[in-house]
Design an enzyme around this catalytic site. Structure first.
Site, PDB file in Angstrom:
ATOM      1  N   HIS A 247       0.815  -1.216   0.000  1.00  0.00           N
ATOM      2  CA  HIS A 247       0.000   0.000   0.000  1.00  0.00           C
ATOM      3  C   HIS A 247       0.853   1.273   0.000  1.00  0.00           C
ATOM      4  O   HIS A 247       0.425   2.306  -0.515  1.00  0.00           O
ATOM      5  CB  HIS A 247      -0.946  -0.001   1.205  1.00  0.00           C
ATOM      6  CG  HIS A 247      -2.065  -0.992   1.073  1.00  0.00           C
ATOM      7  ND1 HIS A 247      -3.197  -0.735   0.343  1.00  0.00           N
ATOM      8  CD2 HIS A 247      -2.203  -2.248   1.558  1.00  0.00           C
ATOM      9  CE1 HIS A 247      -4.013  -1.789   0.390  1.00  0.00           C
ATOM     10  NE2 HIS A 247      -3.430  -2.719   1.124  1.00  0.00           N
ATOM     11  N   ASP A 251       0.306   4.176  -2.647  1.00  0.00           N
ATOM     12  CA  ASP A 251       0.114   5.595  -2.352  1.00  0.00           C
ATOM     13  C   ASP A 251       1.009   6.469  -3.237  1.00  0.00           C
ATOM     14  O   ASP A 251       0.609   7.563  -3.656  1.00  0.00           O
ATOM     15  CB  ASP A 251       0.406   5.878  -0.884  1.00  0.00           C
ATOM     16  CG  ASP A 251      -0.675   5.332   0.044  1.00  0.00           C
ATOM     17  OD1 ASP A 251      -1.756   4.979  -0.459  1.00  0.00           O
ATOM     18  OD2 ASP A 251      -0.430   5.269   1.262  1.00  0.00           O
ATOM     19  N   GLU A 277      -8.849   4.615  -5.893  1.00  0.00           N
ATOM     20  CA  GLU A 277      -8.135   4.917  -7.134  1.00  0.00           C
ATOM     21  C   GLU A 277      -9.006   5.692  -8.120  1.00  0.00           C
ATOM     22  O   GLU A 277      -8.700   5.772  -9.311  1.00  0.00           O
ATOM     23  CB  GLU A 277      -7.631   3.625  -7.789  1.00  0.00           C
ATOM     24  CG  GLU A 277      -8.715   2.704  -8.339  1.00  0.00           C
ATOM     25  CD  GLU A 277      -9.252   1.702  -7.316  1.00  0.00           C
ATOM     26  OE1 GLU A 277      -9.735   0.635  -7.737  1.00  0.00           O
ATOM     27  OE2 GLU A 277      -9.198   1.994  -6.105  1.00  0.00           O
ATOM     28  N   ARG A 297      -5.478  12.954 -23.992  1.00  0.00           N
ATOM     29  CA  ARG A 297      -4.153  13.420 -23.614  1.00  0.00           C
ATOM     30  C   ARG A 297      -3.761  12.862 -22.252  1.00  0.00           C
ATOM     31  O   ARG A 297      -2.619  12.432 -22.046  1.00  0.00           O
ATOM     32  CB  ARG A 297      -4.130  14.947 -23.594  1.00  0.00           C
ATOM     33  CG  ARG A 297      -2.757  15.512 -23.245  1.00  0.00           C
ATOM     34  CD  ARG A 297      -2.680  17.014 -23.431  1.00  0.00           C
ATOM     35  NE  ARG A 297      -3.422  17.751 -22.416  1.00  0.00           N
ATOM     36  CZ  ARG A 297      -4.414  18.579 -22.680  1.00  0.00           C
ATOM     37  NH1 ARG A 297      -4.797  18.791 -23.937  1.00  0.00           N
ATOM     38  NH2 ARG A 297      -5.029  19.220 -21.703  1.00  0.00           N
TER      39      ARG A 297
END
Length: 359
Positions: A247, A251, A277, A297
């Protein structure tokens, strides 16, 4: 006299509490904008005037009070400009209130030059508690010189100066710790205020702030009939990143993606982390074609970016994006968010790493 000093200190504490309420969004510091520095100087000047008004009268023209403490606080926490403004205001008030005399003139000049004497010292000294000690000593020494000159009788000089220095030092000590408490309180307030709007990890708007901004823009768009587009995006297979690298590295990916989104959107676009997320971008005054161009983009930028983890490992990730645009694609603005969410899931069902506009 001691009773009057206690009253003075109580007023000073009450004034400080009010002052920190006024400046709770910024705190008191030398980096304040010039306008706030002037405001701060005037506030501490008023504080000093109140203390002068409730001073102890020794003779017709000689008074004892704690006016040095507001000046000291202004100099320490605001810098030279608030200090000189507070000193000038107090010095002028002293003459106006008690009349012009040798003692009034000397006291006013001493008050006015105190910031000039302490400014170089405060700039060199970094530790706040030492600034308090040195500042208090300088202030008390200058004021004591005035008392030594104008008080009659050696016994009276020693008594008044000793009492003044003892009480002002004690109150300065108490005020120092009270200000530390106020600083901690206002810092916690500012931090809570920021964290209530910002995501703790990425620094982007959190879900609560996204809803507030989104609802405000939607209402304006209804009134002004302005175009608006919305992007919902999600990291593909992010659970695999967490399971494989942990994790902490997950992060890092989220934070890096947040920075990437900020630097590849327009200045007017609002980027948020909506949870886990999941991210969003509100695009004001944006057509569906321009929204598609921006989304593509972003997708390509993420696909071509190397995400560096804590141990130096480089990984690649992709994102899926759903778009909804009002009014050229979605005629009912109230379902704009719902349609963007549906488009995002369509992108994930279609194979991920793609942009899907809502229809």
């Amino acid at each position: 006299m001691f009773r009057d000093f206690v009253i003075n200190s109580g007023m000073l504490i009450a004034f400080l509490s009010i002052c920190y309420q006024i400046f709770r969004n910024t705190g008191l510091n030398p980096q304040l904008p010039i306008g706030l520095k002037i405001k701060m100087g005037l506030i501490f000047g008023i504080m000093g005037m109140v203390l002068v008004e409730f001073s102890v009268k020794l003779t017709n023209h000689l008074i004892v009070d704690l006016r040095i403490l507001p000046i000291l606080i202004a100099c320490l926490y605001g810098g030279f400009i608030p200090g000189i403004i507070a000193s000038f205001a107090i010095a002028v008030f002293r003459i106006i209130r008690f009349g012009f005399s040798d003692t009034a003139f000397a006291a006013s000049i001493s008050t006015f030059i105190l910031p000039l004497l302490t400014y170089p010292l405060f700039r060199k000294q970094k530790q706040l508690w030492k600034k308090w000690v040195y500042g208090s000593i300088i202030f008390e020494f200058i004021i004591s010189l005035n008392y030594a000159v104008f008080i009659d009788g050696m016994k009276n000089k020693i008594l008044i100066i000793t009492l003044f220095c003892s009480v002002s030092s004690l109150i300065a000590f108490l005020i120092y710790y009270y200000i530390r408490y106020l600083e901690a309180y206002t810092f916690a307030f500012r931090r809570y205020q920021q964290e209530s709007k910002k995501d703790f990890l990425t620094g982007l708007n959190n879900a609560r702030q996204f809803d507030a901004i989104y609802n405000n823009i939607i209402e304006k768009s209804k009134t002004d009939k302005r175009q608006i587009s919305l992007l919902f995006l999600d990291i593909d297979f992010f659970k695999k990143v967490n399971d494989t690298y942990g994790h902490e590295d997950g992060d890092i990916v989220l934070k890096t993606l947040g920075d990437l989104l900020i630097h590849n959107c327009r200045d007017i676009d609002i980027v948020s982390r909506n949870g886990g997320e999941e991210f969003s971008v509100i695009l004001p005054d944006c057509t569906s074609d321009l929204a598609l161009e921006i989304a593509e983009r972003l997708r390509k930028k993420v696909e071509n970016t190397s995400f560096i983890l804590s141990n130096g490992v480089i990984i690649k990730i992709t994102i899926s994006i759903g778009i909804s645009s009002y009014p050229d694609k979605i005629s009912n603005i109230d379902i704009l968010k719902e349609k963007a969410d549906e488009a995002l899931y369509s992108a994930k069902r279609a194979g991920r790493n793609r942009v899907v506009p809502a229809k």
